[in-house]
Write an enzyme that holds these catalytic residues in place. Sequence first.
Site, PDB file in Angstrom:
ATOM      1  N   ARG A  20      -4.311   2.465   8.360  1.00  0.00           N
ATOM      2  CA  ARG A  20      -4.423   3.429   6.776  1.00  0.00           C
ATOM      3  C   ARG A  20      -4.640   2.171   5.793  1.00  0.00           C
ATOM      4  O   ARG A  20      -4.828   2.790   4.893  1.00  0.00           O
ATOM      5  CB  ARG A  20      -3.136   4.220   6.753  1.00  0.00           C
ATOM      6  CG  ARG A  20      -3.455   5.441   7.583  1.00  0.00           C
ATOM      7  CD  ARG A  20      -1.899   6.162   7.088  1.00  0.00           C
ATOM      8  NE  ARG A  20      -3.016   6.325   5.658  1.00  0.00           N
ATOM      9  CZ  ARG A  20      -1.932   7.915   4.845  1.00  0.00           C
ATOM     10  NH1 ARG A  20      -1.205   7.890   5.854  1.00  0.00           N
ATOM     11  NH2 ARG A  20      -2.588   8.270   3.853  1.00  0.00           N
ATOM     12  N   ALA A  21      -4.278   1.497   6.245  1.00  0.00           N
ATOM     13  CA  ALA A  21      -4.293   0.445   5.334  1.00  0.00           C
ATOM     14  C   ALA A  21      -5.469  -0.624   5.383  1.00  0.00           C
ATOM     15  O   ALA A  21      -5.487  -2.137   4.932  1.00  0.00           O
ATOM     16  CB  ALA A  21      -2.871   0.172   5.026  1.00  0.00           C
ATOM     17  N   ARG A  23      -5.880  -4.789   5.814  1.00  0.00           N
ATOM     18  CA  ARG A  23      -4.961  -6.198   5.373  1.00  0.00           C
ATOM     19  C   ARG A  23      -4.244  -6.113   4.242  1.00  0.00           C
ATOM     20  O   ARG A  23      -4.889  -5.216   3.755  1.00  0.00           O
ATOM     21  CB  ARG A  23      -5.700  -7.565   5.679  1.00  0.00           C
ATOM     22  CG  ARG A  23      -6.846  -7.298   6.670  1.00  0.00           C
ATOM     23  CD  ARG A  23      -8.095  -7.877   6.527  1.00  0.00           C
ATOM     24  NE  ARG A  23      -9.746  -7.250   5.815  1.00  0.00           N
ATOM     25  CZ  ARG A  23      -9.503  -8.272   5.081  1.00  0.00           C
ATOM     26  NH1 ARG A  23      -9.554  -8.930   5.085  1.00  0.00           N
ATOM     27  NH2 ARG A  23     -10.284  -7.234   4.476  1.00  0.00           N
ATOM     28  N   ASN A 152      12.590  -2.982 -14.605  1.00  0.00           N
ATOM     29  CA  ASN A 152      11.701  -2.488 -14.436  1.00  0.00           C
ATOM     30  C   ASN A 152      10.912  -3.040 -15.116  1.00  0.00           C
ATOM     31  O   ASN A 152      11.059  -3.225 -16.000  1.00  0.00           O
ATOM     32  CB  ASN A 152      11.792  -0.670 -14.453  1.00  0.00           C
ATOM     33  CG  ASN A 152      12.677  -0.626 -14.740  1.00  0.00           C
ATOM     34  OD1 ASN A 152      13.788  -0.343 -13.225  1.00  0.00           O
ATOM     35  ND2 ASN A 152      13.111   0.239 -15.332  1.00  0.00           N
ATOM     36  N   SER A 160       7.096   1.148 -20.628  1.00  0.00           N
ATOM     37  CA  SER A 160       6.901   0.669 -21.429  1.00  0.00           C
ATOM     38  C   SER A 160       6.638  -0.120 -22.128  1.00  0.00           C
ATOM     39  O   SER A 160       6.245  -0.481 -22.999  1.00  0.00           O
ATOM     40  CB  SER A 160       5.809   2.221 -22.031  1.00  0.00           C
ATOM     41  OG  SER A 160       7.570   3.065 -22.741  1.00  0.00           O
ATOM     42  N   HIS A 165      12.829  -7.876 -19.843  1.00  0.00           N
ATOM     43  CA  HIS A 165      13.823  -7.425 -19.704  1.00  0.00           C
ATOM     44  C   HIS A 165      14.727  -6.488 -18.752  1.00  0.00           C
ATOM     45  O   HIS A 165      14.305  -6.623 -17.599  1.00  0.00           O
ATOM     46  CB  HIS A 165      14.834  -6.450 -20.765  1.00  0.00           C
ATOM     47  CG  HIS A 165      13.345  -4.806 -20.931  1.00  0.00           C
ATOM     48  ND1 HIS A 165      12.384  -4.824 -20.991  1.00  0.00           N
ATOM     49  CD2 HIS A 165      14.555  -3.864 -20.387  1.00  0.00           C
ATOM     50  CE1 HIS A 165      12.142  -3.080 -20.561  1.00  0.00           C
ATOM     51  NE2 HIS A 165      13.519  -2.742 -20.144  1.00  0.00           N
ATOM     52  N   CYS A 198      25.120 -10.701   7.952  1.00  0.00           N
ATOM     53  CA  CYS A 198      24.957 -11.569   8.996  1.00  0.00           C
ATOM     54  C   CYS A 198      23.977 -11.761  10.022  1.00  0.00           C
ATOM     55  O   CYS A 198      22.808 -12.975  10.391  1.00  0.00           O
ATOM     56  CB  CYS A 198      26.482 -12.615   8.653  1.00  0.00           C
ATOM     57  SG  CYS A 198      26.804 -12.868   7.024  1.00  0.00           S
ATOM     58  N   HIS A 292      27.512  -7.628   2.345  1.00  0.00           N
ATOM     59  CA  HIS A 292      27.007  -8.916   1.833  1.00  0.00           C
ATOM     60  C   HIS A 292      25.995  -8.118   0.935  1.00  0.00           C
ATOM     61  O   HIS A 292      24.947  -7.265   1.090  1.00  0.00           O
ATOM     62  CB  HIS A 292      26.258  -9.414   3.040  1.00  0.00           C
ATOM     63  CG  HIS A 292      25.511 -10.311   3.104  1.00  0.00           C
ATOM     64  ND1 HIS A 292      26.286 -11.805   4.879  1.00  0.00           N
ATOM     65  CD2 HIS A 292      24.803 -10.619   2.570  1.00  0.00           C
ATOM     66  CE1 HIS A 292      25.947 -12.449   3.901  1.00  0.00           C
ATOM     67  NE2 HIS A 292      25.136 -12.267   2.711  1.00  0.00           N
ATOM     68  N   PHE A 307       4.934  13.713   1.760  1.00  0.00           N
ATOM     69  CA  PHE A 307       5.094  13.277   2.797  1.00  0.00           C
ATOM     70  C   PHE A 307       6.089  12.946   2.461  1.00  0.00           C
ATOM     71  O   PHE A 307       7.894  13.397   3.204  1.00  0.00           O
ATOM     72  CB  PHE A 307       4.451  12.951   3.786  1.00  0.00           C
ATOM     73  CG  PHE A 307       5.618  12.505   5.134  1.00  0.00           C
ATOM     74  CD1 PHE A 307       5.067  13.439   6.135  1.00  0.00           C
ATOM     75  CD2 PHE A 307       6.113  10.488   5.266  1.00  0.00           C
ATOM     76  CE1 PHE A 307       6.001  12.818   7.006  1.00  0.00           C
ATOM     77  CE2 PHE A 307       6.523  10.392   6.711  1.00  0.00           C
ATOM     78  CZ  PHE A 307       6.390  11.695   7.177  1.00  0.00           C
TER      79      PHE A 307
HETATM   80 ZN   LIG Z   1      27.641 -11.274   5.871  1.00  0.00          ZN
END
Ligand SMILES: [Zn+2]
Length: 342
Positions: A20-21, A23, A152, A160, A165, A198, A292, A307
């Site tokens: 679908r995409a 590259r 964000n 916006s 920040h 890990c 972790h 979907f």
């Molecule tokens: Zn770990």
Amino acid sequence: MPELRQNFVTKEWVIIATERAKRPEDLVAHREAKVVPTFVESCPFCPGNEAKTPPEALRIPVDAKDPWQVRVVPNKFAALSREVQPVRHLQHLRRRIEGFGVHDVIIETPDHSHTTALLSEAHVANVLRAYKSRHDALSHDPRIAHVTIFKNHGVDAGTSLEHPHSQLIATPVISTQVRQRLQEALRHYDDVGECMFCHMVHGELEEQTRIVLKTEHFVALELFASAAPFSTHIYPLRHMASFGDISAVEIVDLARVLRTIMAKIYVGLNNPDFNYTIRTAPSESVGVKYFHWYVSVIPRLTRVAGFELGSGMFINTVLPEAAAEFLRNVKVESAAGAGAGS
Ligand SMILES: [Zn+2]
Ligand SMILES: [Zn+2]
């Protein structure tokens, strides 16, 4: 051929549908370069407007005689309030808690036009020090169960407000999503006797194909079952459950890795909107052997649609191996340690 891949922690399936995409380059938006001014008179986060924000919780440098580099202030429009206590109520099946919590804004730089990619590594290190200082202070409050640090950037990422920040929200509960990840990690630890993160990092370093860069203390990689194109995870190589365990030396190294990844995304994908978040153990799980912490970076290149909402399954149109190769090859200045295996 399309393929279904399973996330090693959440066990969620992702559809890797590369037909679908195409590259990686095809996702690069050809938006016009936006000119952002370095100072905006009406911006509450620009220098000179400090009185427009609530009083600082933290400032770098500490000495008020020097101009500030990073400021942390309470969010004026906070999602939760420190003015109430986290009292639980249960009536029939209706469970609720008074809306106690802390909502900080981390103003990352005095310069209105900067984004993480354009900051110096030394400056990103100061932003990370501010995160850690607030994370540690709040984690010790017995009323706080979990601290989420996130950024964000841009309208597609949920903000916006242009001035660079990030935010921190400390909550009196642990979300189901975080709890499930902890439980999966604990189950793996009980079954196998080692941290699953890990284990994953070790296997990825052996295979190399999904590694974007590695330094002395961190590795940045595309997950095998990455849910979104170019979504990049940064893991400390040393086992640590909590972001609060990061050392001074590791902060400097993380600043280099985070800034380099953001610069590669900025240059290679033409400055997309993005989120990043630090996924760390809740206060009660500091020091555990099975979890972790890591940083998750998500460029906002695609949108969640029906979907995903209906199935909880994501469709990723870029092969994670191709995304890693693409990001490895984006050259950015001061890319110390860039390149797989270096
Ligand atoms: Zn770990
Ligand atoms: Zn500003």
